[in-house]
Design a protein around this motif. Structure first.
Motif, PDB file in Angstrom:
ATOM      1  N   LEU A  35       0.855  -1.186   0.000  1.00  0.00           N
ATOM      2  CA  LEU A  35       0.000   0.000   0.000  1.00  0.00           C
ATOM      3  C   LEU A  35       0.893   1.238   0.000  1.00  0.00           C
ATOM      4  N   LEU A  36       0.808   2.007  -1.064  1.00  0.00           N
ATOM      5  CA  LEU A  36       1.716   3.144  -1.237  1.00  0.00           C
ATOM      6  C   LEU A  36       1.137   4.395  -0.585  1.00  0.00           C
ATOM      7  N   ALA A  37       1.883   4.918   0.365  1.00  0.00           N
ATOM      8  CA  ALA A  37       1.414   6.124   1.065  1.00  0.00           C
ATOM      9  C   ALA A  37       2.598   7.033   1.384  1.00  0.00           C
ATOM     10  N   ALA A  38       3.572   7.049   0.495  1.00  0.00           N
ATOM     11  CA  ALA A  38       4.783   7.846   0.763  1.00  0.00           C
ATOM     12  C   ALA A  38       4.806   9.135  -0.047  1.00  0.00           C
ATOM     13  N   GLY A  39       3.699   9.429  -0.755  1.00  0.00           N
ATOM     14  CA  GLY A  39       3.660  10.638  -1.583  1.00  0.00           C
ATOM     15  C   GLY A  39       3.403  11.877  -0.740  1.00  0.00           C
ATOM     16  N   LYS A  40       3.583  13.022  -1.372  1.00  0.00           N
ATOM     17  CA  LYS A  40       3.391  14.295  -0.661  1.00  0.00           C
ATOM     18  C   LYS A  40       1.993  14.861  -0.886  1.00  0.00           C
ATOM     19  N   GLY A  41       1.299  14.341  -1.883  1.00  0.00           N
ATOM     20  CA  GLY A  41      -0.043  14.843  -2.168  1.00  0.00           C
ATOM     21  C   GLY A  41      -0.042  16.311  -2.561  1.00  0.00           C
ATOM     22  N   GLU A  42       0.947  16.718  -3.322  1.00  0.00           N
ATOM     23  CA  GLU A  42       1.096  18.153  -3.630  1.00  0.00           C
ATOM     24  C   GLU A  42      -0.057  18.712  -4.445  1.00  0.00           C
ATOM     25  N   ARG A  43      -0.526  17.923  -5.408  1.00  0.00           N
ATOM     26  CA  ARG A  43      -1.595  18.461  -6.268  1.00  0.00           C
ATOM     27  C   ARG A  43      -2.908  18.640  -5.512  1.00  0.00           C
ATOM     28  N   ALA A  44      -3.125  17.835  -4.468  1.00  0.00           N
ATOM     29  CA  ALA A  44      -4.362  17.983  -3.687  1.00  0.00           C
ATOM     30  C   ALA A  44      -4.276  19.163  -2.724  1.00  0.00           C
ATOM     31  N   ALA A  67      -0.644  15.792   3.688  1.00  0.00           N
ATOM     32  CA  ALA A  67      -0.634  14.814   2.586  1.00  0.00           C
ATOM     33  C   ALA A  67      -1.980  14.089   2.563  1.00  0.00           C
ATOM     34  N   LYS A  68      -2.519  13.903   1.363  1.00  0.00           N
ATOM     35  CA  LYS A  68      -3.917  13.460   1.239  1.00  0.00           C
ATOM     36  C   LYS A  68      -4.226  12.155   1.964  1.00  0.00           C
ATOM     37  N   GLN A  69      -3.244  11.242   2.066  1.00  0.00           N
ATOM     38  CA  GLN A  69      -3.522   9.950   2.717  1.00  0.00           C
ATOM     39  C   GLN A  69      -3.845  10.107   4.202  1.00  0.00           C
ATOM     40  N   GLY A 127       9.364   4.677   2.210  1.00  0.00           N
ATOM     41  CA  GLY A 127       9.326   4.782   0.755  1.00  0.00           C
ATOM     42  C   GLY A 127      10.454   5.629   0.197  1.00  0.00           C
ATOM     43  N   GLY A 128      10.375   5.880  -1.100  1.00  0.00           N
ATOM     44  CA  GLY A 128      11.396   6.665  -1.791  1.00  0.00           C
ATOM     45  C   GLY A 128      10.824   7.955  -2.341  1.00  0.00           C
ATOM     46  N   THR A 129      11.565   8.588  -3.226  1.00  0.00           N
ATOM     47  CA  THR A 129      11.135   9.907  -3.719  1.00  0.00           C
ATOM     48  C   THR A 129      10.142   9.813  -4.881  1.00  0.00           C
ATOM     49  N   THR A 130      10.036   8.645  -5.514  1.00  0.00           N
ATOM     50  CA  THR A 130       9.001   8.470  -6.541  1.00  0.00           C
ATOM     51  C   THR A 130       8.155   7.246  -6.168  1.00  0.00           C
ATOM     52  N   ARG A 131       7.014   7.141  -6.805  1.00  0.00           N
ATOM     53  CA  ARG A 131       6.138   5.993  -6.557  1.00  0.00           C
ATOM     54  C   ARG A 131       6.894   4.693  -6.826  1.00  0.00           C
ATOM     55  N   GLU A 186      10.040   4.117  -6.787  1.00  0.00           N
ATOM     56  CA  GLU A 186      11.052   3.825  -5.756  1.00  0.00           C
ATOM     57  C   GLU A 186      10.389   3.284  -4.498  1.00  0.00           C
ATOM     58  N   SER A 187       9.201   3.795  -4.200  1.00  0.00           N
ATOM     59  CA  SER A 187       8.490   3.311  -3.009  1.00  0.00           C
ATOM     60  C   SER A 187       8.119   1.831  -3.179  1.00  0.00           C
ATOM     61  N   VAL A 188       7.675   1.462  -4.390  1.00  0.00           N
ATOM     62  CA  VAL A 188       7.359   0.045  -4.639  1.00  0.00           C
ATOM     63  C   VAL A 188       8.640  -0.773  -4.489  1.00  0.00           C
ATOM     64  N   ASP A 200      -2.438   2.113  -4.583  1.00  0.00           N
ATOM     65  CA  ASP A 200      -2.250   3.508  -4.177  1.00  0.00           C
ATOM     66  C   ASP A 200      -3.206   3.838  -3.035  1.00  0.00           C
ATOM     67  N   SER A 201      -2.678   4.406  -1.941  1.00  0.00           N
ATOM     68  CA  SER A 201      -3.601   4.823  -0.871  1.00  0.00           C
ATOM     69  C   SER A 201      -4.478   5.980  -1.337  1.00  0.00           C
ATOM     70  N   ALA A 202      -4.083   6.619  -2.446  1.00  0.00           N
ATOM     71  CA  ALA A 202      -4.899   7.698  -3.000  1.00  0.00           C
ATOM     72  C   ALA A 202      -6.182   7.157  -3.652  1.00  0.00           C
ATOM     73  N   GLU A 239     -11.658   5.534  -8.255  1.00  0.00           N
ATOM     74  CA  GLU A 239     -11.002   6.734  -8.805  1.00  0.00           C
ATOM     75  C   GLU A 239      -9.962   7.261  -7.833  1.00  0.00           C
ATOM     76  N   LYS A 240      -8.892   7.792  -8.384  1.00  0.00           N
ATOM     77  CA  LYS A 240      -7.798   8.304  -7.542  1.00  0.00           C
ATOM     78  C   LYS A 240      -8.104   9.722  -7.080  1.00  0.00           C
ATOM     79  N   ILE A 241      -7.760  10.001  -5.853  1.00  0.00           N
ATOM     80  CA  ILE A 241      -7.849  11.374  -5.344  1.00  0.00           C
ATOM     81  C   ILE A 241      -6.545  12.063  -5.686  1.00  0.00           C
TER      82      ILE A 241
HETATM   83  N1  CTP Z   1       3.536   7.506  -3.722  1.00  0.00           N
HETATM   84  C1  CTP Z   1       4.493   6.902  -2.923  1.00  0.00           C
HETATM   85  N2  CTP Z   1       5.780   7.365  -2.936  1.00  0.00           N
HETATM   86  C2  CTP Z   1       6.111   8.441  -3.668  1.00  0.00           C
HETATM   87  C3  CTP Z   1       5.152   9.068  -4.494  1.00  0.00           C
HETATM   88  C4  CTP Z   1       3.850   8.580  -4.501  1.00  0.00           C
HETATM   89  O1  CTP Z   1       4.185   5.939  -2.220  1.00  0.00           O
HETATM   90  N3  CTP Z   1       7.360   8.879  -3.604  1.00  0.00           N
HETATM   91  C5  CTP Z   1       2.151   7.033  -3.670  1.00  0.00           C
HETATM   92  C6  CTP Z   1       1.180   8.101  -3.175  1.00  0.00           C
HETATM   93  O2  CTP Z   1       1.154   8.119  -1.742  1.00  0.00           O
HETATM   94  C7  CTP Z   1      -0.126   7.701  -3.812  1.00  0.00           C
HETATM   95  C8  CTP Z   1       0.285   6.918  -5.051  1.00  0.00           C
HETATM   96  O3  CTP Z   1       1.697   6.715  -4.959  1.00  0.00           O
HETATM   97  O4  CTP Z   1      -0.906   6.871  -2.986  1.00  0.00           O
HETATM   98  C9  CTP Z   1      -0.101   7.631  -6.331  1.00  0.00           C
HETATM   99  O5  CTP Z   1       0.611   8.835  -6.454  1.00  0.00           O
HETATM  100  P1  CTP Z   1      -0.007  10.284  -6.563  1.00  0.00           P
HETATM  101  O6  CTP Z   1      -1.461  10.226  -6.777  1.00  0.00           O
HETATM  102  O7  CTP Z   1       0.861  11.020  -7.502  1.00  0.00           O
HETATM  103  O8  CTP Z   1       0.172  10.831  -5.062  1.00  0.00           O
HETATM  104  P2  CTP Z   1       1.211  11.892  -4.524  1.00  0.00           P
HETATM  105  O9  CTP Z   1       2.543  11.684  -5.134  1.00  0.00           O
HETATM  106  O10 CTP Z   1       1.131  11.848  -3.048  1.00  0.00           O
HETATM  107  O11 CTP Z   1       0.557  13.253  -5.038  1.00  0.00           O
HETATM  108  P3  CTP Z   1       1.237  14.427  -5.885  1.00  0.00           P
HETATM  109  O12 CTP Z   1       1.863  13.789  -7.088  1.00  0.00           O
HETATM  110  O13 CTP Z   1       0.117  15.333  -6.199  1.00  0.00           O
HETATM  111  O14 CTP Z   1       2.260  15.039  -4.956  1.00  0.00           O
END
Ligand code: CTP
Ligand code: MG
Length: 393
Positions: A12-21, A26-28, A79-83, A85-87, A108-110, A211-213
């Motif tokens: 379950l990926l939850a390492a994003g920043k949720g910048e666009r939301a 962070a949206k999660q 996680g890492g700096t990209t999705r 990388e987190s996987v 995606d937790s989104a 649908e993704k948030i």
């Molecule tokens: N994700 C992650 N590690 C990252 C980037 C994203 O685990 N380094 C996860 C997010 O937490 C999300 C999923 O990948 O559940 C889909 O990514 P996205 O919708 O792009 O979420 P965010 O990267 O958090 O949002 P944004 O791009 O707007 O910053």
């Protein structure tokens, strides 16, 4: 040929920043219907044997707090700096296990709500021997290419699909695909990596509820698709603001974004529009996001002489990024002179334009202090404001 599923692990990926939301959190970690998105997502993966929750560095405690029930099947990883990388970090963990699972779901937790029917279709695909399977939705809108605002050819959509998660994989194939993927190239999902090493990816029917948030407005839409009562229990906030500026001779006087002819003007770092400053503080107060000085420090030269309308636009955008809207504002300007009455409607119109509200949601009032105090002595002008904001969730 059938396959035995001897263990199904969900990543379950939850390492994003949720910048666009937007929204500062962070949206999660934001809530819908009283639970964090992360909690919804964990619950909807309950049929996995184990859930690896991948969070940003240093956020394991925060993630644990965002879950109502902790169980032994949940493990937090960094996680890492990209999705991608987190996987990869989660796969590195799996590779160290003495007996890795036979299959993996990457999610995606989104996308906090996984309908059982989608889960079942993915598992059925794996049981039928698929190496990779993913939910997709058909494209319903007409698609067109375009450049610089001019439409070009229509793109036939009958063979185009929108890809969702969870994506289901045989564990060994997913590991191999990640190892083989060229470093430096970005993959937005995992199925494309499996394809790149020659595996077929089976498409199963996706679901709108998945649908993704991504943007702020998606919270309301996804909640509604999943039958959450977000719209019926609005989160209504009220904030107050107060500000004073000194009157000096020979300066322009700005009040509520309108320049008023007067012998004196207000002094300050920006254009010293005392009414807008009070209003911005009221909006920030309703959001519980500090005050104007924190967001626009007087020490910052950027804001010297700035039009205060810029601060108001900023506050307006903070509300939007929290998925909210301004319901009503009420401003009181406290001064002996000038007379505010003749300018009231121009002021309301100006604020209405900036805030994209109808003027009937904007009140501008004025009072004197009967010659008493600093406002009575015409040394300065004070303003107070309230803002009512409707947040969702
Ligand atoms: N994700 C992650 N590690 C990252 C980037 C994203 O685990 N380094 C996860 C997010 O937490 C999300 C999923 O990948 O559940 C889909 O990514 P996205 O919708 O792009 O979420 P965010 O990267 O958090 O949002 P944004 O791009 O707007 O910053
Ligand atoms: Mg992202």
């Amino acid at each position: 040929m059938g396959a035995t599923i001897s263990g199904l692990t969900a990543i379950l990926l939850a390492a994003g920043k949720g910048e666009r939301a937007g929204g500062g959190i962070a949206k999660q970690y934001r809530t819908l219907g009283g639970r964090s998105l992360l909690d919804h997502a964990v619950r909807s993966l309950a049929r996995a044997d184990q859930i690896l929750i991948v969070v940003a560095p240093g956020e394991a405690d925060r993630a644990a707090l965002a879950l109502r029930d902790m169980t032994s099947v949940q493990i937090f990883l960094t996680g890492g700096t990209t999705r991608q990388e987190s996987v990869r970090k989660a796969l590195d963990h799996l590779a160290t296990l003495p007996s890795p699972p036979s299959h993996i779901m990457v999610h995606d937790s989104a996308r906090p709500f996984v309908p059982e029917s989608v889960w079942e279709r993915l598992v059925a695909a794996l049981e039928n021997g698929a190496v990779a399977a993913m939910p997709v939705l058909p494209v319903v809108d007409t698609l067109v290419r375009g450049t610089s605002g001019i439409a070009a050819d229509v793109v036939p959509r009958d063979s185009l699909y929108r890809v969702q998660t969870p994506q289901a994989f045989r564990c060994d194939a997913l590991l191999a695909a990640h190892r083989a993927w060229p470093s430096g190239e970005n993959a937005t999902d995992d199925a494309q990596m499996l394809r790149a090493i020659g595996h077929e990816v089976v498409m199963v029917d996706g679901d709108q509820r998945l649908e993704k948030i991504t943007m702020a407005e998606d919270f309301v839409r996804v909640a509604a698709l999943n039958g959450l009562s977000i719209g019926t229990v609005p989160d209504i906030r009220t904030g107050t603001g107060y500000d004073v500026h000194r009157l000096v001779e020979g300066k322009p006087l700005w009040l509520c974004g309108v320049e008023i002819a007067h012998s004196h003007g207000l002094s300050g770092h920006s254009d010293a529009d005392v009414a807008i400053h009070a209003l911005v503080d009221a909006i920030l107060g309703a959001l519980a996001e500090g005050d104007i000085g924190q967001h626009f420090p007087p020490s910052d030269e950027t804001w010297r002489g700035a039009a205060s309308l810029r601060f108001l636009e900023y506050a307006r955008d903070r509300v939007a990024s929290r998925g909210g809207r301004i319901g009503h504002i009420d401003i009181t300007i406290i001064c002996e002179a000038p007379k505010v009455g003749p300018h009231r409607d121009t002021m309301r119109k100006r604020l209405a334009e900036i805030l994209a509200l109808t003027p009937d949601r904007i009140s501008v009032k004025a009072t004197t202090t009967e010659g008493l105090g600093f406002t009575g002595r015409r040394e300065g002008i004070a303003a107070q404001a309230t803002a009512t904001i409707v947040l969702n969730g």
